[in-house]
Design a protein around this motif. Structure first.
Motif, PDB file in Angstrom:
ATOM      1  N   ALA A  57      50.623  50.092  40.330  1.00 34.52           N
ATOM      2  CA  ALA A  57      50.832  51.239  39.462  1.00 34.52           C
ATOM      3  C   ALA A  57      49.637  51.412  38.534  1.00 34.52           C
ATOM      4  O   ALA A  57      48.964  50.436  38.189  1.00 34.52           O
ATOM      5  CB  ALA A  57      52.101  51.052  38.633  1.00 34.52           C
ATOM      6  N   GLU A  58      49.389  52.665  38.157  1.00 34.70           N
ATOM      7  CA  GLU A  58      48.401  52.920  37.111  1.00 34.70           C
ATOM      8  C   GLU A  58      49.146  53.093  35.792  1.00 34.70           C
ATOM      9  O   GLU A  58      50.147  53.820  35.731  1.00 34.70           O
ATOM     10  CB  GLU A  58      47.582  54.184  37.413  1.00 34.70           C
ATOM     11  N   ALA A  59      48.696  52.397  34.775  1.00 32.00           N
ATOM     12  CA  ALA A  59      49.288  52.527  33.440  1.00 32.00           C
ATOM     13  C   ALA A  59      48.694  53.749  32.763  1.00 32.00           C
ATOM     14  O   ALA A  59      47.472  53.885  32.678  1.00 32.00           O
ATOM     15  CB  ALA A  59      48.999  51.274  32.617  1.00 32.00           C
ATOM     16  N   VAL A 116      44.405  49.716  34.758  1.00 34.87           N
ATOM     17  CA  VAL A 116      44.293  50.090  33.351  1.00 34.87           C
ATOM     18  C   VAL A 116      43.012  50.885  33.122  1.00 34.87           C
ATOM     19  O   VAL A 116      41.934  50.485  33.563  1.00 34.87           O
ATOM     20  CB  VAL A 116      44.275  48.814  32.466  1.00 34.87           C
ATOM     21  N   ASN A 117      43.137  52.023  32.458  1.00 34.75           N
ATOM     22  CA  ASN A 117      41.969  52.848  32.114  1.00 34.75           C
ATOM     23  C   ASN A 117      41.278  52.296  30.876  1.00 34.75           C
ATOM     24  O   ASN A 117      41.931  52.020  29.871  1.00 34.75           O
ATOM     25  CB  ASN A 117      42.402  54.284  31.825  1.00 34.75           C
ATOM     26  N   ILE A 118      39.977  52.164  30.952  1.00 35.31           N
ATOM     27  CA  ILE A 118      39.211  51.765  29.762  1.00 35.31           C
ATOM     28  C   ILE A 118      38.205  52.866  29.448  1.00 35.31           C
ATOM     29  O   ILE A 118      37.444  53.296  30.323  1.00 35.31           O
ATOM     30  CB  ILE A 118      38.466  50.427  29.973  1.00 35.31           C
ATOM     31  N   ILE A 148      40.629  47.290  36.487  1.00 33.23           N
ATOM     32  CA  ILE A 148      40.079  48.073  35.388  1.00 33.23           C
ATOM     33  C   ILE A 148      39.489  49.352  35.969  1.00 33.23           C
ATOM     34  O   ILE A 148      38.682  49.297  36.899  1.00 33.23           O
ATOM     35  CB  ILE A 148      38.968  47.267  34.654  1.00 33.23           C
ATOM     36  N   GLU A 149      39.923  50.502  35.446  1.00 30.48           N
ATOM     37  CA  GLU A 149      39.387  51.786  35.909  1.00 30.48           C
ATOM     38  C   GLU A 149      38.334  52.298  34.936  1.00 30.48           C
ATOM     39  O   GLU A 149      38.595  52.435  33.744  1.00 30.48           O
ATOM     40  CB  GLU A 149      40.516  52.825  36.042  1.00 30.48           C
ATOM     41  N   ILE A 150      37.158  52.578  35.479  1.00 25.15           N
ATOM     42  CA  ILE A 150      36.080  53.125  34.649  1.00 25.15           C
ATOM     43  C   ILE A 150      35.545  54.379  35.335  1.00 25.15           C
ATOM     44  O   ILE A 150      35.748  54.569  36.530  1.00 25.15           O
ATOM     45  CB  ILE A 150      34.925  52.111  34.478  1.00 25.15           C
ATOM     46  N   ILE A 178      36.275  52.753  40.411  1.00 25.57           N
ATOM     47  CA  ILE A 178      35.591  53.922  39.845  1.00 25.57           C
ATOM     48  C   ILE A 178      36.570  55.091  39.892  1.00 25.57           C
ATOM     49  O   ILE A 178      36.994  55.519  40.963  1.00 25.57           O
ATOM     50  CB  ILE A 178      34.314  54.278  40.633  1.00 25.57           C
ATOM     51  N   ASP A 179      36.908  55.585  38.710  1.00 28.06           N
ATOM     52  CA  ASP A 179      37.867  56.679  38.550  1.00 28.06           C
ATOM     53  C   ASP A 179      37.149  58.024  38.723  1.00 28.06           C
ATOM     54  O   ASP A 179      35.944  58.107  38.515  1.00 28.06           O
ATOM     55  CB  ASP A 179      38.453  56.591  37.133  1.00 28.06           C
ATOM     56  N   ASP A 180      37.896  59.053  39.083  1.00 25.44           N
ATOM     57  CA  ASP A 180      37.351  60.418  39.178  1.00 25.44           C
ATOM     58  C   ASP A 180      36.087  60.456  40.017  1.00 25.44           C
ATOM     59  O   ASP A 180      35.141  61.181  39.688  1.00 25.44           O
ATOM     60  CB  ASP A 180      37.046  60.989  37.780  1.00 25.44           C
ATOM     61  N   LEU A 199      37.221  53.009  45.054  1.00 22.95           N
ATOM     62  CA  LEU A 199      36.815  54.323  44.563  1.00 22.95           C
ATOM     63  C   LEU A 199      38.037  55.215  44.548  1.00 22.95           C
ATOM     64  O   LEU A 199      38.785  55.268  45.527  1.00 22.95           O
ATOM     65  CB  LEU A 199      35.752  54.951  45.490  1.00 22.95           C
ATOM     66  N   LYS A 200      38.256  55.920  43.460  1.00 23.04           N
ATOM     67  CA  LYS A 200      39.382  56.845  43.373  1.00 23.04           C
ATOM     68  C   LYS A 200      38.859  58.274  43.522  1.00 23.04           C
ATOM     69  O   LYS A 200      38.190  58.783  42.626  1.00 23.04           O
ATOM     70  CB  LYS A 200      40.119  56.675  42.039  1.00 23.04           C
ATOM     71  N   ILE A 201      39.164  58.884  44.654  1.00 21.35           N
ATOM     72  CA  ILE A 201      38.733  60.265  44.910  1.00 21.35           C
ATOM     73  C   ILE A 201      39.426  61.187  43.912  1.00 21.35           C
ATOM     74  O   ILE A 201      40.658  61.212  43.833  1.00 21.35           O
ATOM     75  CB  ILE A 201      39.113  60.726  46.336  1.00 21.35           C
TER      76      ILE A 201
HETATM   77 CA    CA Z   1      42.586  56.567  35.889  1.00 18.42          CA
END
Ligand code: CA
Ligand code: C2E
Ligand code: CA
Ligand code: CA
Length: 283
Positions: A57-59, A116-118, A148-150, A178-180, A199-201
């Motif tokens: 899950a993404e928080a 987790v988004n940082i 960790i999502e950056i 890598i987010d976005d 990698l998150k498309i």
């Molecule tokens: Ca995110």
């Protein structure tokens, strides 16, 4: 801008325009929100596209405001960043997310990964690897279950200090995503300098992939990149069955989006995992 006494605060606020005044008001409220524990995490399921099982899950942060209900981060994160409250909030998010993942394990839900988004601001000013180390030690979460999502800009503009911080995070066994992906102004060269796991498309490519052949081409290219560089690919913002099917057929590893589940409080997330909403200990 920080003013302490009430009088100072008033005369200071009078000279500002409406937006600035609102930002100052929100900053004060956000400070109070931290003290009163009004922040909470919601969790959005992440799915393995091969077997359609929930793998994590993404928080996502929510402010449960006493009068205004749930406020999404788009509204208050800019104020948090501007005021420096993001440091305290970011640390809270990290600890809370790790503790939640441990509670899921203890409830017998298995090895669910927590993302987790940082914020980039936090990377610029703090040693995020130290915060990660403390959160893991306090919660006793196995490091490989934390991600960790950056955003790509963090790595791209990355000062040597930031890259070292990121390497330290991976050396602890924590995953980095890598987010976005695809929305930053970027070259891909950073993928050579710094190894990531996922990698998150970005959802903007997924939203119109059925009609827009250039979106579909970009998605195919990212999936190909993932195969060659041995990275997992996650598609974000999947809202329809057709998108999920197309992505699965294209070889995308994982997906996330309203089609599979909205961000929700832990209790509901746990319920959604069990077939008939049957009881699972804990929550
Ligand atoms: Ca995110
Ligand atoms: P993000 O990391 O790109 O998160 C994905 C956003 O897309 C979330 O918005 C999520 O609710 C939304 N979303 C998920 N699936 C779908 C879908 O199928 N369709 C559509 N239209 N949207 C979908 P949210 O929760 O409002 O968060 C917005 C942004 O705020 C996040 O974007 C992230 O950058 C930031 N954020 C959220 N939580 C945190 C946090 O704990 N710390 C930090 N630093 N930033 C956070
Ligand atoms: Ca994203
Ligand atoms: Ca985003």
């Amino acid at each position: 801008a920080k003013a302490e006494g009430g009088g100072v605060f008033c005369s200071f606020a009078e000279g500002m325009d409406e937006t600035a005044r609102q930002a100052v008001a929100m900053e004060a409220e956000l400070r109070r929100a931290l003290v009163r524990s009004e922040l909470e995490l919601h969790f959005q399921p992440q799915i393995d596209l091969r077997d359609r099982r929930v793998i994590g899950a993404e928080a996502l942060l929510r402010w449960h405001h006493p009068e205004r209900g749930f406020i999404t981060p788009g509204v208050f994160l800019p104020v948090a960043e501007e005021s420096g409250l993001i440091y305290e909030i970011g640390e809270w998010v990290l600890n809370e997310a790790c503790q939640q993942a441990v509670r899921w394990r203890q409830a017998g839900l298995g090895d669910l990964r927590i993302a987790v988004n940082i914020s980039p601001t936090q990377f610029r000013k703090q040693s995020v690897s130290s915060l990660v180390r403390s959160a893991l030690a306090a919660s006793r979460l196995p490091p490989e279950l934390l991600e960790i999502e950056i955003t790509e800009n963090v790595v791209m503009q990355g000062a040597e200090r930031v890259l070292k911080d990121l390497r330290d995070i991976r050396d602890q066994g924590v995953q980095v995503a890598i987010d976005d992906f695809g929305t930053g102004y970027s070259s891909l060269a950073y993928l050579k300098r710094f190894k990531v796991d996922r990698l998150k498309i970005d959802q903007c490519f997924v939203q119109t992939m059925e009609e827009d052949i250039s979106d579909a081409a970009i998605i195919d290219a990212v999936i190909g990149l993932g195969k060659s560089l041995d990275l997992q690919i996650v598609a974000e913002g999947v809202e329809r069955a057709e998108q999920a099917d197309l992505l699965a057929r294209a070889g995308c590893d994982e997906a996330q989006g309203y089609y599979f589940g909205r961000p929700m409080p832990s209790k509901l997330f746990v319920k959604s995992l069990s077939p008939q909403g049957m009881m699972v200990a804990g929550g």
